[in-house]
Design an enzyme around this catalytic site. Structure first.
Site, PDB file in Angstrom:
ATOM      1  N   ASP A 297      -2.076 -37.528 -12.928  1.00  0.00           N
ATOM      2  CA  ASP A 297      -1.566 -36.531 -13.370  1.00  0.00           C
ATOM      3  C   ASP A 297      -0.244 -35.904 -13.470  1.00  0.00           C
ATOM      4  O   ASP A 297       0.598 -36.578 -12.994  1.00  0.00           O
ATOM      5  CB  ASP A 297      -2.259 -35.625 -12.406  1.00  0.00           C
ATOM      6  CG  ASP A 297      -2.700 -33.833 -12.416  1.00  0.00           C
ATOM      7  OD1 ASP A 297      -3.130 -34.225 -13.541  1.00  0.00           O
ATOM      8  OD2 ASP A 297      -1.808 -32.959 -12.376  1.00  0.00           O
ATOM      9  N   GLU A 344      -1.787 -39.424 -18.249  1.00  0.00           N
ATOM     10  CA  GLU A 344      -1.971 -37.892 -18.397  1.00  0.00           C
ATOM     11  C   GLU A 344      -0.875 -37.677 -19.318  1.00  0.00           C
ATOM     12  O   GLU A 344       0.031 -37.330 -18.728  1.00  0.00           O
ATOM     13  CB  GLU A 344      -2.202 -37.105 -17.813  1.00  0.00           C
ATOM     14  CG  GLU A 344      -2.763 -35.918 -17.662  1.00  0.00           C
ATOM     15  CD  GLU A 344      -1.773 -35.290 -18.065  1.00  0.00           C
ATOM     16  OE1 GLU A 344      -1.040 -34.337 -18.711  1.00  0.00           O
ATOM     17  OE2 GLU A 344      -1.346 -34.512 -16.603  1.00  0.00           O
ATOM     18  N   ASP A 401      -9.589 -28.328 -15.574  1.00  0.00           N
ATOM     19  CA  ASP A 401      -8.255 -27.654 -16.142  1.00  0.00           C
ATOM     20  C   ASP A 401      -8.688 -26.655 -17.196  1.00  0.00           C
ATOM     21  O   ASP A 401      -8.762 -25.443 -16.846  1.00  0.00           O
ATOM     22  CB  ASP A 401      -6.623 -27.652 -16.248  1.00  0.00           C
ATOM     23  CG  ASP A 401      -6.086 -27.997 -14.530  1.00  0.00           C
ATOM     24  OD1 ASP A 401      -6.983 -27.461 -14.067  1.00  0.00           O
ATOM     25  OD2 ASP A 401      -5.671 -29.082 -14.091  1.00  0.00           O
TER      26      ASP A 401
END
Length: 503
Positions: A297, A344, A401
């Protein structure tokens, strides 16, 4: 075989699995989910971080980057192992099948795990050798984590920065006294980790034998209230009073006029470089011990990151600082060999930083991400349209998300976005989620992933997280029992076969 051949899979965090104990776990329903993936022709199961959760029960605010979450332990498997009795499970709380009530679940399950530990110590001599071997093999992180968690219990789960100063500063005499006085509590924490990793690794081996591989998830930063910062304060930008001097976030953009102030303490990359990035090598080694691939992430932070002065009320007054870039991953791959990492790489970039990040990812063969839902937001640019994808990328219909596809289409999108989506996807409003899935599966991207919520065509009520918010709407969603049936498996397998993603 390359790490990312043409395959597909589903995103589902284990907490979202059904079951009778108020929270999903790695018991029978996890094995059934693997069986569903096999029936549907899927290769990948992507989870969220498996670490123990801290602030707001977010898996991205973990109490340790190395430990597993004891709340994912299966009581049924403890019962089968003889560490619990049927009577131990009789007092399980009445919980919703739709949402995880973390307050109730954590209190009950913690007490249950304490009973299991006592029974293990009294009656499970046959398992003792395995437990001791685990403690010895994982001592580099386990000793600190177990002491950290025992101390948190001792001090009412308060952050370590609020403990007595000698313990917060890791005074050797204070730590020795704590280890002596809390010996049983420390061993109980080690037991929880042994059980978690035993159960998780059994599940992973089952999945791998059936052709299913696990994608883990690694947040780039760690929380201030974590065993990592407490045990290794010299690796972070802290002052003499162990308070952060600068913290993480992202600058203002069209999502927020003041940016996002995340608040993680930032790494001292110069100190990490001096010892060959040992902490990061250990962290990646641990991540690949429980997963076959790892999504990182905010990977962009390895190239450059937004540094915000500690104490700032917003993220406005920050600055871009260079990350370790290729030096870190040269060290990691030298120690571990080629690693299967998904980067990401979302967010706002200058042309220079975008080019630099792309070069870094290409150097090590790390595919980036494309969010298909973003294709119809004109502000995001053209890179999210499938006709512009490179093969070496991972397309997501959406992530934890994002709003669900049905939620986005019915309430979060504009008229223009809905019009463009229907035209591009050649779909219909009443089957919009499967139109997205079909388009992702037919794309040239080597890897295609969708969420279970989108597979089921659920609305915004099933959204996993709304960034920047707190509350029971985040991280608590659970899949209805028996929702993933043979009909859905067949439909997904058919798409997977048509678009040549079957193993």
């Amino acid at each position: 075989m390359p790490p990312f051949p043409r395959r597909s899979g589903l995103i589902l965090h284990p907490t979202s699995l059904p079951g009778p104990y108020g929270i999903g776990d790695v018991g029978v329903e996890a094995y059934r989910f693997v069986d569903f993936l096999v029936a549907a022709g899927q290769t990948w199961w992507q989870t969220l971080p498996l670490n123990p959760t801290g602030f707001a029960d977010s898996p991205y605010q973990g109490l340790s980057a190395f430990a597993g979450n004891p709340m994912l332990i299966s009581p049924d498997r403890l019962l089968a192992a003889g560490h619990l009795t049927v009577d131990d499970l009789a007092d399980r709380p009445v919980c919703s099948d739709e949402r995880v009530d973390f307050g109730v679940v954590i209190a009950w399950k913690s007490a249950l795990l304490d009973r299991a530990f006592e029974r293990f110590r009294a009656f499970s001599a046959a398992d003792r050798a395995s437990f001791v071997q685990f403690c010895q093999a994982q001592a580099a992180w386990l000793n600190d984590v177990a002491l950290f968690m025992a101390l948190k219990q001792e001090y009412g789960m308060r952050a370590w920065t609020e403990w007595p100063a000698p313990l917060a500063a890791r005074d050797p005499d204070a730590l020795a006294q704590a280890r002596n006085e809390l010996a049983d509590a420390i061993e109980a924490q080690k037991y929880r980790q042994w059980v978690f990793f035993t159960q998780w690794n059994d599940l992973r081996r089952y999945a791998n034998r059936r052709g299913v591989r696990i994608i883990g998830d690694m947040p780039i930063f760690v929380a201030l209230d974590s065993a990592d910062v407490w045990a290794h304060p010299h690796l972070f930008h802290l002052d003499d009073h162990l308070r952060p001097t600068c913290v993480s976030g992202v600058p203002p953009d069209y999502f927020s006029e003041t940016g996002q102030l995340w608040g993680h303490p930032l790494y001292r990359w110069d100190v990490m470089a001096a010892d060959g990035y040992r902490w990061w090598i250990d962290r990646f080694r641990a991540a690949f011990a429980v997963a076959d691939a790892v999504r990182i992430d905010h990977f962009r932070g390895f190239y450059n990151y937004w540094e915000i002065p500690a104490g700032a009320s917003t993220a406005i007054d920050g600055r871009w600082v260079d990350g370790p870039r290729d030096a870190l991953f040269t060290a990691v791959t030298s120690a571990l060999g080629d690693v299967a990492i998904i980067a990401e790489d979302l967010g706002d970039f200058t042309p220079e930083s975008r080019a630099g990040l792309d070069t870094l990812m290409a150097q090590f063969g790390f595919p980036g991400m494309r969010i298909l839902q973003f294709a119809f937001n004109r502000r995001e640019g053209d890179r999210f349209f499938p006709h512009n994808y490179p093969r070496a990328c991972v397309v997501y219909t959406g992530t934890h998300d994002n709003d669900t596809l049905v939620g986005w289409f019915t309430s979060s999108s504009t008229n223009a976005e809905r019009r463009d989506a229907l035209r591009y996807l050649c779909g219909t409003a009443d089957d919009i989620a499967w139109a997205f899935i079909r388009t992702a599966w037919m794309s040239v991207a080597d890897t295609a992933l969708t969420t279970v919520q989108d597979l089921l065509g659920l609305g915004s009520e099933a959204r996993m997280n709304l960034p920047g918010t707190l509350g029971t709407h985040n991280w608590t969603w659970r899949i209805p029992a028996n929702a993933l049936d043979h009909q859905i498996a067949g439909r997904l397998r058919d798409l997977t076969e048509i678009y040549q993603r079957l193993p």
